[in-house]
Design a protein around this motif. Structure first.
Motif, short mmCIF file in Angstrom:
data_model
loop_
_atom_site.label_atom_id
_atom_site.label_comp_id
_atom_site.label_asym_id
_atom_site.label_seq_id
_atom_site.Cartn_x
_atom_site.Cartn_y
_atom_site.Cartn_z
N MET A 1 -8.24 10.44 -4.87
CA MET A 1 -6.95 10.57 -4.21
C MET A 1 -7.08 10.55 -2.69
O MET A 1 -6.20 10.07 -2.02
N LYS A 2 -8.20 11.04 -2.17
CA LYS A 2 -8.38 11.06 -0.73
C LYS A 2 -8.47 9.65 -0.18
O LYS A 2 -7.95 9.38 0.90
N LEU A 3 -9.12 8.74 -0.93
CA LEU A 3 -9.24 7.36 -0.48
C LEU A 3 -7.87 6.70 -0.41
O LEU A 3 -7.55 6.00 0.56
N LYS A 4 -7.03 6.95 -1.40
CA LYS A 4 -5.68 6.37 -1.41
C LYS A 4 -4.87 6.87 -0.22
O LYS A 4 -4.17 6.10 0.44
N GLY A 5 -4.96 8.16 0.07
CA GLY A 5 -4.25 8.72 1.22
C GLY A 5 -4.77 8.16 2.54
O GLY A 5 -3.99 7.87 3.44
N PHE A 6 -6.09 7.99 2.63
CA PHE A 6 -6.69 7.41 3.84
C PHE A 6 -6.23 5.97 4.04
O PHE A 6 -5.87 5.58 5.15
N LEU A 7 -6.23 5.19 2.96
CA LEU A 7 -5.80 3.78 3.06
C LEU A 7 -4.32 3.67 3.44
O LEU A 7 -3.95 2.81 4.23
N LYS A 8 -3.51 4.56 2.91
CA LYS A 8 -2.08 4.56 3.27
C LYS A 8 -1.91 4.91 4.74
O LYS A 8 -1.13 4.27 5.45
N HIS A 9 -2.64 5.91 5.21
CA HIS A 9 -2.58 6.31 6.62
C HIS A 9 -3.06 5.16 7.52
O HIS A 9 -2.44 4.86 8.55
N LEU A 10 -4.15 4.50 7.12
CA LEU A 10 -4.68 3.37 7.87
C LEU A 10 -3.68 2.22 7.92
O LEU A 10 -3.49 1.60 8.97
N CYS A 11 -3.03 1.97 6.80
CA CYS A 11 -2.01 0.91 6.74
C CYS A 11 -0.86 1.23 7.69
O CYS A 11 -0.37 0.33 8.40
N PHE A 12 -0.43 2.46 7.74
CA PHE A 12 0.67 2.84 8.64
C PHE A 12 0.27 2.73 10.10
O PHE A 12 1.05 2.28 10.94
N LYS A 13 -0.97 3.11 10.42
CA LYS A 13 -1.44 3.01 11.81
C LYS A 13 -1.61 1.55 12.22
O LYS A 13 -1.20 1.15 13.32
N CYS A 14 -2.25 0.74 11.37
CA CYS A 14 -2.49 -0.68 11.70
C CYS A 14 -1.20 -1.48 11.70
O CYS A 14 -1.09 -2.47 12.42
N GLY A 15 -0.23 -1.07 10.92
CA GLY A 15 1.04 -1.77 10.85
C GLY A 15 2.09 -1.27 11.82
O GLY A 15 3.24 -1.70 11.78
N SER A 16 1.69 -0.38 12.71
CA SER A 16 2.67 0.20 13.65
C SER A 16 3.00 -0.79 14.77
O SER A 16 2.18 -1.65 15.13
N VAL A 17 4.18 -0.64 15.30
CA VAL A 17 4.62 -1.49 16.41
C VAL A 17 3.74 -1.24 17.64
O VAL A 17 3.38 -2.19 18.35
N GLN A 18 3.34 -0.01 17.87
CA GLN A 18 2.51 0.32 19.02
C GLN A 18 1.17 -0.41 18.96
O GLN A 18 0.70 -0.96 19.96
N PHE A 19 0.54 -0.42 17.79
CA PHE A 19 -0.74 -1.11 17.63
C PHE A 19 -0.56 -2.62 17.83
O PHE A 19 -1.37 -3.27 18.48
N ALA A 20 0.53 -3.17 17.28
CA ALA A 20 0.80 -4.61 17.43
C ALA A 20 1.02 -4.97 18.89
O ALA A 20 0.47 -5.98 19.37
#
Length: 133
Positions: A1-20
């Motif tokens: 479950m920790k890996l799924k939560g980490f991947l979701k968090h990473l997806c939100f950070k990488c997909g953020s407007v600020q990062f783009a």
């Protein structure tokens, strides 16, 4: 479950407007410098110093991750998001095309005057001739 939560968090950070926006500004600055460098030192030097380097490939990869993560974090998609999805799919296609070109593409030139026809083009140190039936 920790890996799924980490991947979701990473997806939100990488997909953020600020990062783009950060990546777009970095890419724009590098392309500006690379264009000026190419004007002074030529295409081959610019490819060697910028476009065909590992760090430039990494930057394009990060752009691809960002552009892919942005629509993934909005899943499940709604009908009104089709334009958003198609735009991001188009950008990913362009980035993949750039990667393929950098890895296996050939640079060439075909100088022509008005109404002139030629059966050859110049690829770096080679001349390629085409024959039409």
């Amino acid at each position: 479950m920790k890996l799924k939560g980490f991947l979701k968090h990473l997806c939100f950070k990488c997909g953020s407007v600020q990062f783009a926006i950060f990546l777009i500004f970095i890419l724009a600055a590098i392309l500006m410098v690379a264009s000026i460098y190419e004007a002074y030192y030529g295409t081959a030097a610019a490819h060697y110093s910028f476009y065909k380097t590992g760090w430039f490939a990494l930057l394009l990869f990060l752009m691809g991750v960002s552009v892919t993560a942005a629509p993934l974090k909005k899943y499940p998609w709604k009908r009104h998001q089709i334009g958003f999805l198609m735009t991001h799919l188009g950008i990913v296609t362009l980035i993949l095309g750039a990667f393929v070109t950098f890895q296996w593409g050939k640079e060439g030139s075909l100088p022509l005057l008005d109404n002139e026809e030629k059966d050859h083009l110049f690829l770096d140190d080679k001349v390629v001739r085409a024959e039409c039936p």
